[in-house]
Write a protein that holds these residues in place. Sequence first.
Motif, PDB file in Angstrom:
ATOM      1  N   ASN A  94       0.880  -1.270   0.051  1.00 41.83           N
ATOM      2  CA  ASN A  94       0.020   0.264   0.046  1.00 41.83           C
ATOM      3  C   ASN A  94       0.985   1.216  -0.050  1.00 41.83           C
ATOM      4  O   ASN A  94       1.733   1.266   0.889  1.00 41.83           O
ATOM      5  CB  ASN A  94      -0.961  -0.012   1.309  1.00 41.83           C
ATOM      6  N   ARG A  96       0.931   4.537   1.036  1.00 36.73           N
ATOM      7  CA  ARG A  96       0.179   5.445   1.751  1.00 36.73           C
ATOM      8  C   ARG A  96       1.058   6.760   1.875  1.00 36.73           C
ATOM      9  O   ARG A  96       2.178   6.837   2.089  1.00 36.73           O
ATOM     10  CB  ARG A  96       0.296   4.895   3.018  1.00 36.73           C
ATOM     11  N   GLU A  99      -2.767  11.759   5.003  1.00 32.63           N
ATOM     12  CA  GLU A  99      -4.077  11.963   4.723  1.00 32.63           C
ATOM     13  C   GLU A  99      -4.353  11.561   3.465  1.00 32.63           C
ATOM     14  O   GLU A  99      -5.566  11.784   2.903  1.00 32.63           O
ATOM     15  CB  GLU A  99      -4.187  13.642   4.494  1.00 32.63           C
ATOM     16  N   LEU A 100      -3.698  10.562   2.746  1.00 30.34           N
ATOM     17  CA  LEU A 100      -4.064   9.955   1.569  1.00 30.34           C
ATOM     18  C   LEU A 100      -3.809   8.401   1.656  1.00 30.34           C
ATOM     19  O   LEU A 100      -3.033   7.959   2.124  1.00 30.34           O
ATOM     20  CB  LEU A 100      -3.148  10.581   0.267  1.00 30.34           C
ATOM     21  N   ASN A 101      -4.624   7.778   0.608  1.00 25.56           N
ATOM     22  CA  ASN A 101      -4.583   6.343   0.624  1.00 25.56           C
ATOM     23  C   ASN A 101      -4.913   5.991  -0.854  1.00 25.56           C
ATOM     24  O   ASN A 101      -5.757   6.454  -1.697  1.00 25.56           O
ATOM     25  CB  ASN A 101      -5.331   5.607   1.454  1.00 25.56           C
ATOM     26  N   TYR A 102      -3.980   5.334  -1.441  1.00 28.83           N
ATOM     27  CA  TYR A 102      -3.994   5.204  -2.743  1.00 28.83           C
ATOM     28  C   TYR A 102      -4.381   3.716  -3.282  1.00 28.83           C
ATOM     29  O   TYR A 102      -4.330   3.295  -4.397  1.00 28.83           O
ATOM     30  CB  TYR A 102      -2.574   5.078  -3.480  1.00 28.83           C
ATOM     31  N   GLY A 103      -4.889   2.821  -2.342  1.00 30.14           N
ATOM     32  CA  GLY A 103      -5.201   1.610  -2.705  1.00 30.14           C
ATOM     33  C   GLY A 103      -4.314   0.623  -2.400  1.00 30.14           C
ATOM     34  O   GLY A 103      -3.036   0.784  -2.563  1.00 30.14           O
TER      35      GLY A 103
ATOM     36  N   MET B  34     -13.346   1.077  -2.975  1.00 28.89           N
ATOM     37  CA  MET B  34     -12.768   0.656  -4.183  1.00 28.89           C
ATOM     38  C   MET B  34     -13.456  -0.251  -4.898  1.00 28.89           C
ATOM     39  O   MET B  34     -14.073  -0.981  -4.203  1.00 28.89           O
ATOM     40  CB  MET B  34     -11.199   0.378  -3.515  1.00 28.89           C
ATOM     41  N   TYR B  49     -11.223   3.933  -7.631  1.00 27.37           N
ATOM     42  CA  TYR B  49     -10.896   4.424  -6.002  1.00 27.37           C
ATOM     43  C   TYR B  49     -11.590   5.839  -5.867  1.00 27.37           C
ATOM     44  O   TYR B  49     -11.492   6.616  -6.679  1.00 27.37           O
ATOM     45  CB  TYR B  49      -9.679   4.474  -6.101  1.00 27.37           C
TER      46      TYR B  49
END
Lengths: 115, 113
Positions: A94, A96, A99-103, B34, B49
């Motif tokens: 992941n 990361r 404050e962001l999460n990209y999957g 997602m 997403y």
Amino acid sequence: DAGITQSPRHKVTETGTPVTLRCHQTENHRYMYWYRQDPGHGLRLIHYSYGVKDTDKGEVSDGYSVSRSKTEDFLLTLESATSSQTSVYFCATNKRGPELNYGYTFGSGTRLTVV
Amino acid sequence: QKEVEQDPGPLSVPEGAIVSLNCTYSNSAFQYFMWYRQYSRKGPELLMYTYSSGNKEDGRFTAQVDKSSKYISLFIRDSQPSDSATYLCAILLTQGGSEKLVFGKGTKLTVNP
């Protein structure tokens, strides 16, 4: 699957033997995960790592241990394989940021059969 | 009540059809939504997403989130045989540095030429 390599791709082992699955990433992602995928259950988290030597349990961690000595490698060990651990195992990473999460990005999987 | 519910299908449609895939979730604190596509004997790959209610479009794919109803959807327009795969919804909760990603069980889609 670019950047994540799982080995072996297939393995047959006998009940009671230890088994180690390897996940190698070239993405330099801090977070890594091990999932198992079974019919009727979907993907379930076994263990995860949030840094070198930092690991924690997921929802189905019994009978499994993990180690992460380098950023790029995350090992999953079945201490004494049982038939209920026959499954397809996926590693994920992941990317990361604050404050962001990209999957999550998944590897191609290891198909393990315990006989 | 399961945290994420997804109709397992299977779903079989003719080429060119509009496909609607759906999930419901129970925890209103979930933040990221997602959709993954998984071809046979491959790992899941991230398709769409989003983190807000509303629609997000990417080519033939549209992800829709309705937080008030706790309902997410994936629409595929002009479906192609190459879209035949299992589609997994996944919902992420982050809290104080930790996170929890919960997957639906997947819907198997077949698009017939």
